[in-house]
Design a protein around this motif. Structure first.
Motif, short mmCIF file in Angstrom:
data_model
loop_
_atom_site.label_atom_id
_atom_site.label_comp_id
_atom_site.label_asym_id
_atom_site.label_seq_id
_atom_site.Cartn_x
_atom_site.Cartn_y
_atom_site.Cartn_z
N MET A 273 0.81 -1.21 -0.12
CA MET A 273 -0.03 0.03 0.00
C MET A 273 0.76 1.28 0.04
N THR A 274 2.21 1.20 0.04
CA THR A 274 3.15 2.30 0.16
C THR A 274 4.11 2.21 -0.99
N ALA A 275 3.69 1.64 -2.12
CA ALA A 275 4.68 1.60 -3.47
C ALA A 275 6.25 1.02 -2.70
N GLU A 276 6.36 0.02 -2.29
CA GLU A 276 7.59 -0.25 -1.63
C GLU A 276 8.82 -0.17 -2.61
N PHE A 277 8.67 -0.34 -3.90
CA PHE A 277 9.65 -0.49 -4.95
C PHE A 277 9.95 0.66 -5.80
N ALA A 278 9.31 1.77 -5.30
CA ALA A 278 9.49 2.99 -5.91
C ALA A 278 10.75 3.63 -5.46
N ASP A 279 11.31 4.63 -6.08
CA ASP A 279 12.37 5.41 -5.74
C ASP A 279 11.91 6.26 -4.41
N ILE A 280 10.72 6.94 -4.55
CA ILE A 280 10.33 7.96 -3.56
C ILE A 280 8.79 7.49 -3.54
N SER A 281 8.26 7.43 -2.15
CA SER A 281 6.76 7.29 -2.10
C SER A 281 6.26 8.36 -1.29
N VAL A 282 4.97 8.84 -1.67
CA VAL A 282 4.31 9.95 -1.30
C VAL A 282 2.96 9.61 -0.77
N GLY A 283 2.48 10.00 0.23
CA GLY A 283 0.98 10.04 0.56
C GLY A 283 0.40 11.04 1.41
N VAL A 284 -0.72 11.04 1.91
CA VAL A 284 -1.25 12.18 2.61
C VAL A 284 -1.11 12.00 3.90
N TYR A 285 -0.77 13.23 4.51
CA TYR A 285 -0.30 13.23 6.13
C TYR A 285 -1.41 13.34 6.64
N GLU A 286 -2.09 12.30 7.14
CA GLU A 286 -3.47 12.35 8.09
C GLU A 286 -3.64 13.39 9.12
#
Length: 321
Positions: A273-286
């Motif tokens: 759920m957090t794109a573990e194989f990306a160079d950079i992962s981005v999400g909303v800061y709840e």
């Protein structure tokens, strides 16, 4: 990884409702196409082994192979996967963004990456009402035009395939975890093609808990809003429990209990759920709607973030454990 072909992809993935419509099998050959959020096989193919199956994030995903390629070690059990630094972030003044979905981190990073040559193209998602489609962008100034979240699954990886076919060699891509997994499998050269080279320049992954089936989502929206004039979708943090849809006729709140009925079955079988194989992962800061959570996972991802901060394109603060 036991490779197979299009027959196995259709019987094992598409007919079992496991396809998420990521587009990994599209724009490789004439056989597979995306239509209204669905992946369809147009013609029969006799190949026993194919890239369509090898790249699919819902077929046989070899997590150890991907982890060895990206991190040099077997896949682990860490909840967030491997990472270098976790930060809070938002667009910096130098990015000059006028509007963005949350805090502008992804747009700022991809603009900077294009402007400074970290990538020679960027695959992002355009929205036509409900429908999402990949777009290849080479002008950094055009990136903000694709900043809004759409929620419906889109064949973004087909845009990566098109960028490869067009001759780009350092391709940036923004995608959900399943789309990132597909790109990562491509990068490992599962078909062991001679003369292969990794054409990715920067992979930015988006946190994701589910996407939406295009047709089902469209039916829900049709009764609530003017689909042709939709400008923005947003899901506020709890306890809101609604999706806010802004269109030319105003903003409507749709209960998430209705929205969840459009979640495809494929999302029930997700390990990332957090794109573990990306160079950079981005999400909303709840709880902090003006900030993103920014996770750097690879050396090139960390280098891009540090350079973007130094240039004023990004504001970021390291978070303690």
């Amino acid at each position: 990884m036991q490779l197979a072909g299009s027959k196995e992809l259709v019987s094992g993935v598409i007919k079992n409702n496991l396809c998420i419509g990521c587009g990994a099998c599209v724009s490789l050959c004439p056989y597979f196409k995306s239509h209204n959020g669905k992946t369809v096989m147009m013609f029969q193919c006799s190949r026993e082994k194919g890239r369509c199956f090898a790249h699919c994030p819902k077929a046989e995903v070899d997590l150890d192979r991907m982890s060895q390629f990206i991190y040099g070690k077997a896949y682990g059990t860490e909840p967030m996967g491997n990472y270098i630094t976790v930060r809070s972030s938002r667009a910096g003044a130098a990015a000059g963004l006028k509007s963005f979905q949350t805090a502008g981190t992804v747009s700022s990073l991809m603009m900077f990456a294009l402007e400074k040559g970290y990538v020679d193209s960027a695959v992002v998602t355009a929205r036509d009402g409900v429908q999402g489609r990949p777009v290849i962008v080479t002008d950094a100034a055009k990136i903000p035009g694709y900043a809004a979240t759409g929620y419906a699954a889109a064949p973004v990886v087909s845009g990566f395939n098109e960028a490869v076919s067009s001759g780009y060699k350092k391709i940036g891509i923004v995608g959900t975890p399943c789309q990132v997994n597909a790109v990562t499998q491509m990068r490992t050269n599962p078909m062991e093609a001679e003369g292969f080279s990794d054409k990715s320049g920067m992979v930015i992954g988006l946190f994701c808990t589910w996407a939406l089936d295009t047709l089902s989502f469209g039916k829900i929206l049709k009764a609530k809003a003017d689909i042709a004039s939709i400008k923005r979708y947003d899901i506020p943090p709890p306890p809101a429990d609604v999706m806010k849809v802004q269109s030319g006729s105003g903003t409507v709140d749709i209960p998430l209990s209705e929205i969840r009925s459009a979640i495809p079955e494929s999302c029930s079988y997700c390990h990332d759920m957090t794109a573990e194989f990306a160079d950079i992962s981005v999400g909303v800061y709840e709880g902090k709607d003006k900030l993103n959570i920014l996770v750097t996972r690879t050396k090139r991802g960390e280098e891009l973030v540090q350079a973007a901060v130094s240039a004023g394109f990004l504001e970021a603060e390291t978070l303690s454990d």
